[in-house]
Design a protein around this motif. Structure first.
Motif, mmCIF file in Angstrom:
data_model
loop_
_atom_site.group_PDB
_atom_site.id
_atom_site.type_symbol
_atom_site.label_atom_id
_atom_site.label_comp_id
_atom_site.label_asym_id
_atom_site.label_seq_id
_atom_site.Cartn_x
_atom_site.Cartn_y
_atom_site.Cartn_z
ATOM 1 N N THR A 113 39.916 -50.284 44.225
ATOM 2 C CA THR A 113 39.557 -49.043 43.543
ATOM 3 C C THR A 113 39.729 -47.845 44.468
ATOM 4 O O THR A 113 39.451 -47.940 45.662
ATOM 5 C CB THR A 113 38.093 -49.109 43.060
ATOM 6 N N GLY B 182 41.093 -44.767 40.022
ATOM 7 C CA GLY B 182 42.299 -45.567 39.888
ATOM 8 C C GLY B 182 42.099 -46.978 40.396
ATOM 9 O O GLY B 182 41.143 -47.270 41.125
ATOM 10 N N LYS B 183 43.019 -47.862 40.008
ATOM 11 C CA LYS B 183 42.992 -49.254 40.429
ATOM 12 C C LYS B 183 44.312 -49.614 41.102
ATOM 13 O O LYS B 183 45.380 -49.175 40.672
ATOM 14 C CB LYS B 183 42.772 -50.188 39.235
ATOM 15 N N TYR C 29 51.718 -45.973 44.662
ATOM 16 C CA TYR C 29 51.135 -45.585 43.374
ATOM 17 C C TYR C 29 51.324 -44.086 43.160
ATOM 18 O O TYR C 29 51.178 -43.297 44.093
ATOM 19 C CB TYR C 29 49.631 -45.884 43.335
ATOM 20 N N TYR D 212 49.314 -41.532 42.025
ATOM 21 C CA TYR D 212 47.873 -41.529 41.794
ATOM 22 C C TYR D 212 47.405 -40.599 40.673
ATOM 23 O O TYR D 212 46.380 -40.889 40.039
ATOM 24 C CB TYR D 212 47.118 -41.247 43.100
ATOM 25 N N ASN E 53 47.673 -42.881 37.888
ATOM 26 C CA ASN E 53 47.240 -44.241 38.204
ATOM 27 C C ASN E 53 48.333 -45.250 37.861
ATOM 28 O O ASN E 53 48.084 -46.297 37.254
ATOM 29 C CB ASN E 53 45.938 -44.594 37.469
#
Length: 290
Positions: A153, A167-168, A233, A235, A238
């Motif tokens: 996370t 985000g993940k 990523y 971000y 996400n």
């Protein structure tokens, strides 16, 4: 790092900095003028044309300009475990209150920081190790990111530390796997066992790059052991973008890295400064799919 320059320092040679221009690989040695200080562990950070010498354990922070490398006391009597300079001279801090981690922000001219409760989410019945993470700054987008160490996370905040979204990462560890011990006499705690998920990370122009410590389901164990895996990523959305490998050199893994505008990745590996040219993130240019 700043622009096309990376700055290298050694904890035992606190008055010396080496700068490297990654376009030409030219180097310069800088002598820092430091007042008489006591310190435990100084960390150098450069943000724009300003450098910071940070030692949260000794509760002192110093800063100066890279044009003359003359250092002056900036903050005193303030404990923190991590500090992130912003481009306006403010500091985002990983501090502690009532034995729990908490984010704080120190503004120039204010004697005390502002604390921001409710941003860090504890797990496993304790709020110190389970909320530990990495502070990252994207100066182009004016965003602060906190990437948890022990789970998949990250938080995206503005520079006023308002939470924009969570985000993940692609790793599946959503709950921390920790064992914390307590010393009864001193009422202090120690991390006995842990599963570190995110080893290192950096941010560059809306992209978060994470060195993962978790073997993915479709990854060859031998390849995973002989390389460092970096996941990228976007971000703001996400969105997982791609992954790539950085090979071990003589048994040494990349221990820190930064991304620059020209798509170059510069990292520390053993006693060497290494450089890779990354492919464009847009399009079908995946190096390794996770």
């Amino acid at each position: 790092s700043y622009g096309t320059t990376i700055y290298l320092a050694h904890r035992k040679l606190v008055d010396h900095v080496l700068s490297v221009d990654i376009r030409t690989m030219d180097t310069l040695h800088h002598q820092i003028t430091i007042p008489s200080i006591t310190y435990r562990s100084l960390t150098l950070r450069v943000e724009g044309l300003v450098y910071y010498l940070m030692d949260g354990a000794s509760q002192n922070t110093y800063r100066g300009l890279t044009s003359n490398w003359e250092t002056a006391l900036y903050i005193d009597s303030m404990w923190y475990s991590k500090a992130l300079p912003l481009s306006d001279g403010q500091l985002v801090l990983f501090s502690m209150r009532d034995g729990q981690n908490i984010l704080a922000k120190k503004r120039h001219g204010k004697s005390q920081p502002d604390f921001y409760s409710g941003l860090l989410t504890a797990q496993g019945g304790e709020g110190r190790f389970s909320t530990d993470g990495k502070l990252l700054y994207d100066p182009n987008e004016q965003r602060v990111l906190l990437l948890y160490n022990y789970r998949n996370t990250y938080l995206v905040l503005d520079t006023a530390l308002n939470l924009l979204h969570t985000g993940k990462t692609v790793d599946t560890i959503s709950h921390v796997q920790l064992k914390v011990g307590e010393f009864e006499k001193s009422r202090s705690y120690v991390l006995q066992e842990s599963l570190l998920v995110n080893v290192q990370a950096t941010v560059h122009k809306e992209f978060l790059f994470v060195r993962s410590n978790i073997l993915s389901a479709n990854e060859e164990p031998r390849k995973f052991r002989s390389n460092v895996t970096i996941d990228a990523y976007h971000y703001p959305s996400n969105r997982y973008t791609y992954s790539f490998y950085l090979p071990n050199l003589n048994g040494d893994k990349v221990r820190d890295f930064r991304i620059f505008d020209n798509g170059r990745l510069v990292g520390l590996q053993g006693r060497k400064l290494i450089m890779y040219q990354l492919p464009p993130i847009e399009g079908n240019m995946e190096i390794q799919t996770r």
